[in-house]
Design a protein around this motif. Structure first.
Motif, PDB file in Angstrom:
ATOM      1  N   GLY A 142      -7.162  -8.550 -42.427  1.00 54.03           N
ATOM      2  CA  GLY A 142      -8.589  -8.596 -42.216  1.00 54.03           C
ATOM      3  C   GLY A 142      -9.104  -8.472 -40.826  1.00 54.03           C
ATOM      4  N   GLY A 143      -8.382  -8.098 -39.885  1.00 53.75           N
ATOM      5  CA  GLY A 143      -8.916  -7.964 -38.651  1.00 53.75           C
ATOM      6  C   GLY A 143      -8.627  -8.971 -37.643  1.00 53.75           C
ATOM      7  N   GLY A 144      -8.235 -10.112 -38.239  1.00 56.80           N
ATOM      8  CA  GLY A 144      -8.065 -11.201 -36.907  1.00 56.80           C
ATOM      9  C   GLY A 144      -6.853 -11.976 -37.521  1.00 56.80           C
ATOM     10  N   ARG A 145      -6.020 -12.495 -36.457  1.00 56.91           N
ATOM     11  CA  ARG A 145      -4.833 -13.399 -36.675  1.00 56.91           C
ATOM     12  C   ARG A 145      -4.488 -14.353 -35.512  1.00 56.91           C
ATOM     13  N   GLU A 146      -3.861 -15.111 -35.734  1.00 54.96           N
ATOM     14  CA  GLU A 146      -3.407 -16.011 -34.508  1.00 54.96           C
ATOM     15  C   GLU A 146      -2.379 -15.338 -33.553  1.00 54.96           C
ATOM     16  N   MET A 147      -2.557 -15.603 -32.593  1.00 59.27           N
ATOM     17  CA  MET A 147      -1.766 -14.872 -31.451  1.00 59.27           C
ATOM     18  C   MET A 147      -0.091 -14.828 -31.950  1.00 59.27           C
ATOM     19  N   VAL A 148       0.182 -16.074 -32.183  1.00 58.92           N
ATOM     20  CA  VAL A 148       1.904 -16.109 -32.657  1.00 58.92           C
ATOM     21  C   VAL A 148       2.199 -15.372 -33.758  1.00 58.92           C
ATOM     22  N   GLU A 149       1.112 -15.036 -34.750  1.00 55.96           N
ATOM     23  CA  GLU A 149       1.666 -14.307 -35.948  1.00 55.96           C
ATOM     24  C   GLU A 149       1.342 -12.701 -35.474  1.00 55.96           C
ATOM     25  N   VAL A 150       0.487 -12.367 -34.536  1.00 51.92           N
ATOM     26  CA  VAL A 150       0.485 -11.174 -33.966  1.00 51.92           C
ATOM     27  C   VAL A 150       1.744 -10.743 -33.024  1.00 51.92           C
ATOM     28  N   LEU A 151       2.255 -11.691 -32.298  1.00 52.48           N
ATOM     29  CA  LEU A 151       3.368 -11.543 -31.500  1.00 52.48           C
ATOM     30  C   LEU A 151       4.623 -11.173 -32.578  1.00 52.48           C
ATOM     31  N   GLY A 152       4.677 -12.002 -33.145  1.00 47.59           N
ATOM     32  CA  GLY A 152       5.734 -12.154 -34.338  1.00 47.59           C
ATOM     33  C   GLY A 152       5.824 -10.780 -35.122  1.00 47.59           C
ATOM     34  N   GLU A 153       4.946 -10.217 -35.614  1.00 49.88           N
ATOM     35  CA  GLU A 153       4.783  -9.133 -36.072  1.00 49.88           C
ATOM     36  C   GLU A 153       4.999  -7.792 -35.134  1.00 49.88           C
ATOM     37  N   ILE A 154       4.615  -7.983 -33.944  1.00 53.23           N
ATOM     38  CA  ILE A 154       5.313  -7.002 -33.083  1.00 53.23           C
ATOM     39  C   ILE A 154       6.643  -6.959 -32.976  1.00 53.23           C
ATOM     40  N   ASP A 155       7.156  -8.153 -32.797  1.00 54.23           N
ATOM     41  CA  ASP A 155       8.653  -8.346 -32.825  1.00 54.23           C
ATOM     42  C   ASP A 155       9.610  -7.737 -34.048  1.00 54.23           C
ATOM     43  N   LEU A 156       9.007  -7.980 -35.017  1.00 54.24           N
ATOM     44  CA  LEU A 156       9.457  -7.418 -36.432  1.00 54.24           C
ATOM     45  C   LEU A 156       9.388  -6.020 -36.343  1.00 54.24           C
ATOM     46  N   ARG A 157       8.242  -5.188 -36.032  1.00 52.32           N
ATOM     47  CA  ARG A 157       7.833  -3.993 -36.019  1.00 52.32           C
ATOM     48  C   ARG A 157       8.649  -3.213 -35.051  1.00 52.32           C
ATOM     49  N   MET A 158       8.628  -3.808 -33.808  1.00 46.87           N
ATOM     50  CA  MET A 158       9.117  -3.036 -32.628  1.00 46.87           C
ATOM     51  C   MET A 158      10.361  -3.601 -31.894  1.00 46.87           C
ATOM     52  N   SER A 188      -9.425 -20.004 -28.715  1.00 49.74           N
ATOM     53  CA  SER A 188      -7.945 -19.663 -28.197  1.00 49.74           C
ATOM     54  C   SER A 188      -6.708 -19.160 -28.914  1.00 49.74           C
ATOM     55  N   GLY A 189      -6.231 -18.244 -28.832  1.00 51.35           N
ATOM     56  CA  GLY A 189      -5.080 -17.943 -29.614  1.00 51.35           C
ATOM     57  C   GLY A 189      -5.512 -16.999 -30.784  1.00 51.35           C
ATOM     58  N   TRP A 190      -6.727 -16.856 -30.825  1.00 53.01           N
ATOM     59  CA  TRP A 190      -7.142 -15.968 -31.735  1.00 53.01           C
ATOM     60  C   TRP A 190      -7.359 -14.700 -31.495  1.00 53.01           C
ATOM     61  N   TRP A 191      -6.848 -13.473 -32.307  1.00 47.36           N
ATOM     62  CA  TRP A 191      -7.049 -12.320 -31.661  1.00 47.36           C
ATOM     63  C   TRP A 191      -7.870 -11.581 -32.949  1.00 47.36           C
ATOM     64  N   GLU A 192      -8.876 -10.965 -32.658  1.00 44.02           N
ATOM     65  CA  GLU A 192      -9.715  -9.976 -33.695  1.00 44.02           C
ATOM     66  C   GLU A 192     -10.148  -8.886 -33.226  1.00 44.02           C
TER      67      GLU A 192
END
Length: 75
Positions: free
Chosen positions: A5-21, A63-67
């Protein structure tokens, strides 16, 4: 982030980057920087700041929210 939906917690985004990259990272990417943070995670957080300057990620969110901005969803 777009899938969420365009926004996620930083921890989730970094986890997804780790999974994909993660398989593409090199040994040095897992070294720690002076703040004891893993290099690729630190680089991702710096890139987030650059994307905010470019208007692709919202500034001033909690803080910690990336959108993503509207411009960020069309890149």
């Amino acid at each position: 982030m777009l899938e969420a939906g365009g926004g996620r917690e930083m921890v989730e985004v970094l986890g997804e980057i780790d999974l994909r990259m993660g398989s593409k990272f090199r040994e040095g990417d897992y070294a720690t920087v002076s703040t004891k943070e893993v290099r690729w995670r630190n680089a991702a957080r710096w890139e987030r700041m650059q994307m905010a300057k470019e208007g692709l990620i919202e500034r001033g969110t909690r803080s910690g929210w990336w959108e993503l901005t509207e411009a960020g969803t069309t890149c």
